[in-house]
Design a protein around this motif. Structure first.
Motif, short mmCIF file in Angstrom:
data_model
loop_
_atom_site.label_atom_id
_atom_site.label_comp_id
_atom_site.label_asym_id
_atom_site.label_seq_id
_atom_site.Cartn_x
_atom_site.Cartn_y
_atom_site.Cartn_z
N PRO A 92 0.95 -1.29 -0.06
CA PRO A 92 0.00 -0.13 -0.04
C PRO A 92 0.83 1.26 -0.11
O PRO A 92 0.18 2.30 -0.47
N CYS A 93 1.98 1.28 0.33
CA CYS A 93 2.87 2.52 0.66
C CYS A 93 3.70 2.80 -0.69
O CYS A 93 4.44 3.99 -0.55
N PHE A 94 3.59 2.34 -1.58
CA PHE A 94 4.24 2.34 -2.79
C PHE A 94 3.47 2.51 -4.12
O PHE A 94 2.57 1.93 -4.26
N CYS A 95 3.92 3.19 -5.07
CA CYS A 95 3.46 3.26 -6.48
C CYS A 95 1.98 3.77 -6.95
O CYS A 95 1.45 3.12 -7.57
N GLY A 96 1.41 4.54 -5.62
CA GLY A 96 0.16 4.78 -5.40
C GLY A 96 -0.84 3.60 -5.40
O GLY A 96 -2.20 3.65 -5.83
N ASN A 97 -0.18 2.64 -4.84
CA ASN A 97 -1.13 1.20 -4.63
C ASN A 97 -2.43 1.56 -3.79
O ASN A 97 -3.25 1.04 -4.22
N THR A 147 8.38 0.40 11.41
CA THR A 147 7.63 0.12 10.01
C THR A 147 6.43 0.46 9.96
O THR A 147 5.57 0.97 9.26
N LEU A 148 5.63 0.04 11.09
CA LEU A 148 4.26 -0.19 11.44
C LEU A 148 3.95 1.48 11.76
O LEU A 148 2.79 2.06 10.95
N SER A 149 4.50 2.40 12.39
CA SER A 149 4.30 3.76 12.38
C SER A 149 4.25 4.42 11.16
O SER A 149 3.23 5.53 10.79
N GLN A 150 5.13 4.13 10.02
CA GLN A 150 5.52 4.51 8.86
C GLN A 150 4.25 4.27 7.94
O GLN A 150 3.57 4.96 7.25
N GLU A 152 1.16 2.93 8.81
CA GLU A 152 -0.15 3.17 9.27
C GLU A 152 -0.75 4.30 8.45
O GLU A 152 -1.91 4.39 8.50
N LEU A 153 -0.24 5.41 8.17
CA LEU A 153 -0.60 6.54 7.24
C LEU A 153 -1.17 6.01 6.09
O LEU A 153 -2.25 6.51 5.70
N PHE A 154 -0.85 4.91 5.61
CA PHE A 154 -1.40 4.14 4.27
C PHE A 154 -2.60 3.44 4.72
O PHE A 154 -3.57 3.31 4.19
N TYR A 155 -2.23 2.29 5.81
CA TYR A 155 -3.27 1.39 6.06
C TYR A 155 -4.46 2.13 6.79
O TYR A 155 -5.49 1.60 6.38
N ARG A 156 -4.40 3.31 7.39
CA ARG A 156 -5.55 3.71 7.94
C ARG A 156 -6.54 4.32 6.76
O ARG A 156 -7.53 4.84 7.10
#
Length: 189
Positions: A92-97, A147-150, A152-156
């Motif tokens: 989720p954190c890369f390439c606009g996924n 890694t989770l703290s970074q 989570e911006l995407f996961y949330r």
């Protein structure tokens, strides 16, 4: 009437979360409960590249892997079947996924604490995941927390989230299935 006839976004379900949170395990059960096809993004990348995920990392590097992962994700989303797709932890954190998944389907964040993740990951899991390999338990916990703290911006940004460690795999899958089918409007937060 098939679920996708009711809402096309519900015909593609994307599971996101950290390595070891249960995306593949819950995803298989969820797909069975919904009558969907289960797909694993790492497996799709391996089929596409003709290499294992560790081999892709070793031979081509992480940037290439992330691009291959994005291609496989977009290809999977074009499939005509209703799917449950377990993504890689970093996908989720890369390439606009994450934007792509949110726009294309229903995204579900499977949440676990760093300690729950450490407790779940076996030595075999660690060797199969290039970014987790060769870390002491303390280094692993710190890496997962950072890694989770970074991430989570995407996961949330997911459509919904569920605590993945507080219930059985089938109970977590049932909770997600109820959300997908509209029987529940909120997952555990």
């Amino acid at each position: 009437m098939p679920l996708s006839a009711l809402d096309p976004k519900k015909s593609k379900v994307f599971l996101v979360g950290m390595p070891g949170c249960g995306k593949s395990t819950v995803g298989k059960v969820l797909a069975q409960q919904l009558g969907y096809v289960f797909l694993d993004l790492d497996t799709l990348v391996e089929e596409q590249e003709g290499l294992t995920v560790p081999q892709v990392f070793e031979q081509h590097g992480q940037a290439y892997f992330r691009e291959a992962e994005a291609r496989a994700l977009r290809q999977a989303a074009t499939r005509p079947e209703q799917i449950v797709l377990a993504t890689g932890g970093g996908a989720p954190c890369f390439c606009g996924n994450m934007d792509f998944m949110v726009a294309t389907g229903t995204t579900v964040y499977l949440r676990l604490s760093p300690q729950e993740l450490v407790d779940r990951l076996t030595p075999l899991d660690l060797q199969a995941r290039p970014l987790l390999r060769d870390k002491s338990p303390l280094q692993l916990h710190q890496y997962l927390a950072d890694t989770l703290s970074q991430r989570e911006l995407f996961y949330r940004r997911a459509s919904c989230g569920v605590e993945a460690g507080r219930a059985s795999i089938s109970a977590v899958a049932r909770e997600i299935a109820r959300y997908i089918t509209g029987a529940s409007t909120q997952l555990s937060e």
